[in-house]
Design an enzyme around this catalytic site. Structure first.
Site, mmCIF file in Angstrom:
data_model
loop_
_atom_site.group_PDB
_atom_site.id
_atom_site.type_symbol
_atom_site.label_atom_id
_atom_site.label_comp_id
_atom_site.label_asym_id
_atom_site.label_seq_id
_atom_site.Cartn_x
_atom_site.Cartn_y
_atom_site.Cartn_z
ATOM 1 C CB ILE A 166 15.073 -6.662 -33.920
ATOM 2 C CG1 ILE A 166 13.783 -7.116 -34.242
ATOM 3 C CG2 ILE A 166 15.270 -5.758 -32.843
ATOM 4 C CD1 ILE A 166 13.144 -7.893 -32.942
ATOM 5 C CD GLU A 167 13.153 -10.658 -38.408
ATOM 6 O OE1 GLU A 167 14.077 -11.041 -39.233
ATOM 7 O OE2 GLU A 167 12.475 -11.175 -37.684
ATOM 8 C CB SER A 168 16.395 -5.997 -42.109
ATOM 9 O OG SER A 168 15.118 -5.022 -41.953
ATOM 10 C CE1 TYR A 270 13.552 -11.097 -34.024
ATOM 11 C CE2 TYR A 270 11.135 -11.583 -33.616
ATOM 12 C CZ TYR A 270 12.200 -11.248 -34.560
ATOM 13 O OH TYR A 270 11.865 -10.597 -35.707
#
Length: 540
Positions: A166-168, A270
Site C-alpha cells: 500500500i505504500e509503494s 490506512y
C-alpha cells in the site's frame, strides 16, 4: 553515527508520547495479547458502527500506475498482460461472514477486523485494479523474501511485509507528493535518522535492502512506544506527532478505531487498506486472482565497487540495457556509482553478468573514462541531469499543462511513459513541479490511448470575450473539449462484463477512451457497469 541518530529518534518519540502514556496506560490490557473473543468483539463493533469512508482510490491507483510503468514491468510482461491491467473486472461480492471468517483464519498477530471500509478496499483490489494487482503479485517473489528476512531479524510480525503493497505498490523509485520515497516511503528526516545516505548521487530510501532494514527498525521503535500494532501502522503512515494529536483530541483514547476520525484523511483509510491488502494477498486464489509471472526473473547477485563507474560503461561492456541496471540499483540517482578506494558501494547485476563483470572489470572502468570522469573526477551534475535513453524519433511531441494535484508519477501514468523520462525531458529536480507549468512529453503515435490524451491535453477551450477562463466551470470545459474532439454522430454500445473504456475504444477504429468518456459525460472511467449503454463516436 547510526547509534546517535537512533538515540535521537527514540528520545524525540518518547518526548512526544510521554504525556500520552501517562494518560492511557492505567488499567490498559496488554495490546499484544489477542484472544479470539476480543477479536470477535472488535469485528462486531466495527460492523455495528462503520466509520466514514474516505475516497483513497486515486492515491492507490497512482501507486499501481507507477508500478506498471516501471521499466521491468514494461519489459518483463506481455502486452496483453499490461492491457488486462487497465481493465475493470466485476466480481461477485461475498457475504460479510465469509470475509470475517477468512480474516480470522489467517491467525495474524496483528488484529484484522472487518468493516465497510475494509470491504470497499477489498473490492478495489479485486475488481477495479485486478490486473495490476496480478502483476504486483508476480513481483512479490522478488521483494517478499527481503521483507521477511528483515522482519524476522527484529522479531516483528510477518504481516508487516504487506505495508509496501500500500505504500509503494512495490515500486522502489516511487516518490509521493509529500516527498516520501522508495518501497517503504521514507521521508527525508526519518531516513537520515535511521542512517540512510541521501546526497546528490545516492538516495538509499530507494535501496530495497537498506530501506527495508531501516523500516523494520523504525517499526520496532514505534511499537516500543505504543504497544499496539494498529497505532504503530498509523504512526508509520502519518508520523507519531499526528497520532499523538489524534489521541489527545479523542480524550486520551489509544485505540485506532476510536481515534479514527481525528487522524489525517489518508491515515484514516490506512488500516482498512492494510487489512484489505492482507486479505487479497492471502485469499487471491478463492477469487480466481492469479499472479502474472514475468517473462524473465530478476535472479541477481551483488559486487563491491571501489571506483567511480557510470551505468553506461557497464551496459556497453556487459551487453545489458542501462534501464535494467537502473531497475536493479534504484538508489543511484544519476546513473553514477560514486565509489572511491576509501568508500565502496554495492552494484547489483543479473546473476549471469557477475562473472563477466569480474573478468572485465579493468576494461569496464577504463571505457570512455575521460568522457564520464574527466581528470578522474565525477562530471558536473548539469552534464548528467536531463539525459534520457528513450528514443523520441517518430514519437508525437505534446505540451502538457500541470494541473492541481499532479505529480511526475501521476502524469507519467496518464501517458504511459516512465517517470524518469518525464523528469529528464523537462529537467525536473527533486520531483518538484508547479500548477500551470508546461511539460514536454513524447508519446507513441501508434497507441490510441496516448494519442487521445495528447489531443485532449492540446485542446484549448474557446473563451468568449465576456466570460474569462477563470469563470468557466469544469462541465463547460468538458463540453468544449468534446465538441472539438467529436463530429456529433454516434452509435450505441452495450457494456459487457470485463469491459473498460480502453478495451471498448480498441473495438472502434480511430476512437479513444477519452472521447467515449467525454461524449457520455463519465466522471470516473472505472464506474461503468455491464448493461450500460454508451455512445460511441462515428469517425468520418
Amino acid at each position: 553515527m547510526n547509534k546517535i541518530n537512533h538515540g535521537i529518534l527514540i528520545i524525540t518519540l518518547l518526548m512526544c508520547s510521554i504525556n500520552l502514556k501517562a494518560q492511557t496506560n492505567i488499567n490498559q490490557p496488554n495490546a499484544s495479547v489477542i484472544t479470539e473473543d476480543s477479536l470477535l468483539d472488535s469485528v462486531k463493533t466495527t460492523l455495528a458502527d462503520p466509520f466514514p469512508d474516505d475516497n483513497l482510490d486515486n492515491i492507490l491507483s497512482d501507486k499501481l500506475d507507477s508500478m506498471v510503468n516501471t521499466w521491468y514491468v514494461q519489459n518483463a510482461y506481455a502486452v496483453d498482460s499490461l492491457e488486462k491491467a487497465c481493465s475493470y473486472v466485476e466480481q461477485n461480492e461475498l457475504p460479510d461472514s465469509v470475509y470475517i471468517s477468512r480474516l480470522q483464519n489467517l491467525d495474524s498477530y496483528i488484529p484484522l477486523p472487518f468493516n465497510e471500509s475494509v470491504k470497499k478496499f477489498i473490492n478495489f483490489y479485486l475488481n477495479k485494479r485486478r490486473g495490476q494487482v496480478s502483476i504486483m503479485m508476480g513481483l512479490t517473489n522478488y521483494y517478499f523474501p527481503l521483507f521477511e528476512e528483515a522482519l524476522a531479524k527484529y522479531n516483528l510480525p510477518a504481516e508487516l511485509k504487506y505495508l509496501p503493497i500500500i505504500e509503494s505498490a512495490l515500486n522502489p523509485r516511487i516518490v509521493s507528493r509529500a516527498g516520501a520515497s522508495g518501497l517503504w516511503q521514507f521521508m527525508y528526516g526519518t531516513a537520515k535518522m535511521y542512517g540512510l545516505e541521501i546526497n546528490s548521487y545516492i538516495d538509499e530510501r530507494n535501496d530495497p535492502i537498506k530501506s527495508t532494514d531501516a523500516a523494520a527498525r523504525y517499526l520496532r521503535d514505534l511499537y516500543a512506544i505504543y504497544g499496539d500494532w494498529h497505532i504503530v501502522i498509523a504512526a508509520y503512515n502519518c508520523g507519531p506527532g499526528n497520532v499523538n494529536k489524534a489521541v489527545r483530541r479523542s480524550g486520551g483514547k489509544q485505540n485506532y478505531w476510536e481515534i479514527y476520525s481525528k487522524l489525517p484523511k489518508e491515515t484514516r483509510g490506512y488500516i482498512p487498506i492494510f487489512i484489505a491488502a492482507t486479505y487479497v494477498m492471502n485469499h487471491s486464489k478463492e477469487h480466481n486472482l492469479i499472479p502474472i509471472q514475468p517473462s524473465f526473473k530478476l535472479l541477481t547477485d551483488t559486487i563491491i565497487v571501489n571506483s567511480y563507474v557510470n551505468f553506461e560503461q557497464i551496459a556497453a561492456n556487459l551487453d545489458i540495457p542501462v534501464q535494467e541496471i537502473r531497475q536493479l540499483n534504484p538508489q543511484y540517482k544519476r546513473d553514477i556509482i560514486p565509489a572511491k578506494s576509501d568508500k565502496s558501494y554495492v552494484l547489483k547485476l543479473p546473476l549471469d553478468k557477475i562473472s563477466p563483470f569480474i573478468d572485465n572489470q579493468t576494461q569496464i572502468f577504463a571505457y570512455n573514462r575521460d568522457k564520464y570522469f574527466p581528470n578522474n573526477q565525477i562530471a558536473l551534475i548539469k552534464e548528467v541531469v536531463g539525459k534520457s535513453n528513450y528514443n523520441t524519433e517518430g514519437k508525437k511531441k505534446i505540451v502538457y499543462t500541470v494541473q492541481r494535484g499532479d505529480s511526475p508519477g501521476k502524469i507519467a501514468g496518464k501517458f504511459r511513459i516512465s517517470t524518469s523520462n518525464l523528469v529528464a525531458w523537462n529537467n525536473i529536480r527533486h520531483n518538484m513541479i508547479r500548477t500551470g507549468q508546461k511539460l514536454t512529453i513524447y508519446v507513441n503515435g501508434n497507441t490510441p490511448e496516448t494519442l487521445a490524451r495528447a489531443e485532449t491535453a492540446k485542446v484549448k477551450p474557446e473563451v468568449s470575450k465576456v466570460q474569462t477562463r477563470s469563470q468557466i466551470i469544469p462541465s463547460q470545459l468538458q463540453t468544449i473539449s468534446a465538441e472539438k474532439a467529436l463530429n456529433g454522430e454516434y452509435t450505441l454500445y452495450t457494456v459487457r462484463s470485463g469491459d473498460s473504456l480502453y478495451t471498448i475504444a480498441k473495438q472502434f477504429a480511430g476512437v479513444s477512451d477519452i472521447e467515449i468518456k467525454l461524449l457520455n459525460n463519465i466522471k470516473n472511467a472505472r464506474n461503468i457497469v455491464p448493461g450500460q449503454k454508451l455512445k460511441i463516436p462515428v469517425k468520418a
